[in-house]
Write a protein that holds these residues in place. Sequence first.
Motif, PDB file in Angstrom:
ATOM      1  N   LEU A 241      23.398  52.723  52.621  1.00 57.96           N
ATOM      2  CA  LEU A 241      22.452  53.781  52.260  1.00 57.96           C
ATOM      3  C   LEU A 241      22.326  54.768  53.417  1.00 57.96           C
ATOM      4  O   LEU A 241      22.326  54.387  54.585  1.00 57.96           O
ATOM      5  N   SER A 242      22.212  56.032  53.082  1.00 55.28           N
ATOM      6  CA  SER A 242      21.995  57.070  54.092  1.00 55.28           C
ATOM      7  C   SER A 242      20.542  57.041  54.558  1.00 55.28           C
ATOM      8  O   SER A 242      19.691  56.385  53.945  1.00 55.28           O
ATOM      9  N   SER A 243      20.231  57.798  55.617  1.00 59.82           N
ATOM     10  CA  SER A 243      18.834  57.909  56.085  1.00 59.82           C
ATOM     11  C   SER A 243      17.949  58.465  54.985  1.00 59.82           C
ATOM     12  O   SER A 243      16.803  58.040  54.808  1.00 59.82           O
ATOM     13  N   MET A 244      18.485  59.427  54.243  1.00 57.48           N
ATOM     14  CA  MET A 244      17.734  60.020  53.135  1.00 57.48           C
ATOM     15  C   MET A 244      17.371  58.952  52.103  1.00 57.48           C
ATOM     16  O   MET A 244      16.216  58.867  51.645  1.00 57.48           O
ATOM     17  N   GLU A 245      18.343  58.105  51.756  1.00 57.25           N
ATOM     18  CA  GLU A 245      18.092  57.065  50.754  1.00 57.25           C
ATOM     19  C   GLU A 245      17.126  56.003  51.275  1.00 57.25           C
ATOM     20  O   GLU A 245      16.273  55.503  50.532  1.00 57.25           O
ATOM     21  N   GLU A 246      17.250  55.662  52.560  1.00 58.45           N
ATOM     22  CA  GLU A 246      16.323  54.684  53.159  1.00 58.45           C
ATOM     23  C   GLU A 246      14.891  55.211  53.115  1.00 58.45           C
ATOM     24  O   GLU A 246      13.951  54.464  52.818  1.00 58.45           O
ATOM     25  N   GLU A 247      14.736  56.503  53.390  1.00 53.95           N
ATOM     26  CA  GLU A 247      13.394  57.108  53.353  1.00 53.95           C
ATOM     27  C   GLU A 247      12.830  57.150  51.935  1.00 53.95           C
ATOM     28  O   GLU A 247      11.612  57.089  51.736  1.00 53.95           O
ATOM     29  N   HIS A 248      13.719  57.264  50.958  1.00 59.05           N
ATOM     30  CA  HIS A 248      13.308  57.249  49.547  1.00 59.05           C
ATOM     31  C   HIS A 248      12.566  55.949  49.215  1.00 59.05           C
ATOM     32  O   HIS A 248      11.627  55.929  48.405  1.00 59.05           O
ATOM     33  N   LEU A 249      12.958  54.871  49.894  1.00 65.30           N
ATOM     34  CA  LEU A 249      12.360  53.564  49.644  1.00 65.30           C
ATOM     35  C   LEU A 249      10.976  53.419  50.284  1.00 65.30           C
ATOM     36  O   LEU A 249      10.331  52.376  50.141  1.00 65.30           O
ATOM     37  N   LEU A 250      10.541  54.457  50.994  1.00 68.77           N
ATOM     38  CA  LEU A 250       9.221  54.446  51.635  1.00 68.77           C
ATOM     39  C   LEU A 250       8.249  55.398  50.945  1.00 68.77           C
ATOM     40  O   LEU A 250       7.173  55.670  51.464  1.00 68.77           O
ATOM     41  N   THR A 251       8.643  55.909  49.798  1.00 73.77           N
ATOM     42  CA  THR A 251       7.789  56.844  49.048  1.00 73.77           C
ATOM     43  C   THR A 251       7.140  56.149  47.853  1.00 73.77           C
ATOM     44  O   THR A 251       7.473  55.007  47.526  1.00 73.77           O
ATOM     45  N   LYS A 252       6.266  56.881  47.177  1.00 72.05           N
ATOM     46  CA  LYS A 252       5.612  56.331  45.982  1.00 72.05           C
ATOM     47  C   LYS A 252       6.622  56.014  44.877  1.00 72.05           C
ATOM     48  O   LYS A 252       6.334  55.192  44.003  1.00 72.05           O
ATOM     49  N   ALA A 253       7.772  56.664  44.933  1.00 70.12           N
ATOM     50  CA  ALA A 253       8.817  56.388  43.935  1.00 70.12           C
ATOM     51  C   ALA A 253       9.312  54.953  44.017  1.00 70.12           C
ATOM     52  O   ALA A 253       9.876  54.422  43.055  1.00 70.12           O
ATOM     53  N   SER A 254       9.092  54.306  45.172  1.00 76.34           N
ATOM     54  CA  SER A 254       9.584  52.932  45.364  1.00 76.34           C
ATOM     55  C   SER A 254       8.642  51.876  44.790  1.00 76.34           C
ATOM     56  O   SER A 254       8.977  50.687  44.784  1.00 76.34           O
ATOM     57  N   ILE A 255       7.485  52.285  44.326  1.00 80.14           N
ATOM     58  CA  ILE A 255       6.543  51.317  43.748  1.00 80.14           C
ATOM     59  C   ILE A 255       7.169  50.734  42.476  1.00 80.14           C
ATOM     60  O   ILE A 255       7.629  51.467  41.604  1.00 80.14           O
ATOM     61  N   PRO A 256       7.211  49.418  42.376  1.00 77.89           N
ATOM     62  CA  PRO A 256       7.990  48.781  41.310  1.00 77.89           C
ATOM     63  C   PRO A 256       7.318  48.796  39.941  1.00 77.89           C
ATOM     64  O   PRO A 256       6.131  49.099  39.805  1.00 77.89           O
ATOM     65  N   TYR A 257       8.100  48.430  38.960  1.00 78.07           N
ATOM     66  CA  TYR A 257       7.610  48.192  37.596  1.00 78.07           C
ATOM     67  C   TYR A 257       7.190  46.730  37.530  1.00 78.07           C
ATOM     68  O   TYR A 257       7.912  45.854  38.008  1.00 78.07           O
ATOM     69  N   ARG A 258       6.027  46.477  36.945  1.00 77.55           N
ATOM     70  CA  ARG A 258       5.512  45.107  36.906  1.00 77.55           C
ATOM     71  C   ARG A 258       5.266  44.663  35.457  1.00 77.55           C
ATOM     72  O   ARG A 258       4.709  45.406  34.649  1.00 77.55           O
ATOM     73  N   ASP A 259       5.669  43.449  35.184  1.00 77.69           N
ATOM     74  CA  ASP A 259       5.548  42.869  33.835  1.00 77.69           C
ATOM     75  C   ASP A 259       5.261  41.376  34.009  1.00 77.69           C
ATOM     76  O   ASP A 259       6.114  40.532  33.747  1.00 77.69           O
ATOM     77  N   PRO A 260       4.041  41.033  34.481  1.00 76.43           N
ATOM     78  CA  PRO A 260       3.729  39.662  34.909  1.00 76.43           C
ATOM     79  C   PRO A 260       4.028  38.586  33.872  1.00 76.43           C
ATOM     80  O   PRO A 260       4.439  37.479  34.221  1.00 76.43           O
ATOM     81  N   THR A 261       3.836  38.909  32.600  1.00 78.52           N
ATOM     82  CA  THR A 261       4.047  37.904  31.545  1.00 78.52           C
ATOM     83  C   THR A 261       5.428  38.020  30.904  1.00 78.52           C
ATOM     84  O   THR A 261       5.765  37.260  30.002  1.00 78.52           O
ATOM     85  N   LEU A 262       6.215  38.976  31.370  1.00 78.00           N
ATOM     86  CA  LEU A 262       7.521  39.269  30.765  1.00 78.00           C
ATOM     87  C   LEU A 262       7.404  39.493  29.256  1.00 78.00           C
ATOM     88  O   LEU A 262       8.255  39.077  28.475  1.00 78.00           O
ATOM     89  N   SER A 263       6.306  40.178  28.892  1.00 78.52           N
ATOM     90  CA  SER A 263       6.088  40.435  27.465  1.00 78.52           C
ATOM     91  C   SER A 263       5.378  41.771  27.208  1.00 78.52           C
ATOM     92  O   SER A 263       5.079  42.104  26.064  1.00 78.52           O
TER      93      SER A 263
END
Length: 296
Positions: A241-263
Amino acid sequence: MSELKEVLTKDGSVTLRSHIFKENFHSLEGALKETEIKFINPSDLKRFNNRSLNVLDICFGLGYNSASLFNSLIRQNSFINWYALEIDKKPLKYSLGNKSFQKLWHPKVLKIFKELSKNSKYKDQSFVCDILWGDAREKIKNIPANIKFDLIYLDGFSPQKCPQVWSVEFLSKVTQKLNPQGYLITYSCSAAIRRTLKDFGLNIFNIKPNLVSKNLWSNGTIAVKIIDKKAIQNNLYFKNLSSMEEEHLLTKASIPYRDPTLSLNKKDIIQKRVQEQFLSNLETSKKWRDKWGMTK
């Protein structure tokens, strides 16, 4: 088929547009071209010449990824143990009825696909294939626990359109099925997906774009548990990953999708993420784009 519309792409191959997801199955540049660039080339299939491999194709769709995979493996005398997860039988039926799709492949590929469409299984001396129809979040449990995959293709509709197959909880199940030196390959370069995979301890690589521009900096993502330095050095299709891509992982865009019950449904998963982003102190992706001179 009323919810699916045929689309001709620039390389002459056909794809479909889903009216439910409001998204095409492939890029307009070419369904076949996209398969080769984003999945088959990075797989480095010559590694499996005269060898066996386990493959999992998540969101099989029209079957381009696996058809191209099978086509290559037939020529190089590999033994494959293959599983696929797919919720909708209609795209495969469309593929089998489309002459331009049929012309692309070795006759054996079509034989396998016909058998999968009919009986969900195929077996001969070189190929053992099972397609599991239904919600991938449920059907992944039906894959024997002892099977670890050398290649996992993750090719669902985009995370914003189909977050069910991109959640932390589902990706946890997927990565548990990856061989230590196996490749998890996806077209997605979403910060949320990369961050999730990285948080599971995987090493993340960028699938190199054929043409680099400010807004086209990746053809997808490869994730591996243990780095085989020689294999990485010899693979012409991915890089760190480039520096640009690494920084992308430190933004709000990196907040994951959550599906605790898988349903959960799409709306609830998206809503959960939006709320988490709103409360987050991370940098906005707009600031990140502005810094790196991107228009979107």
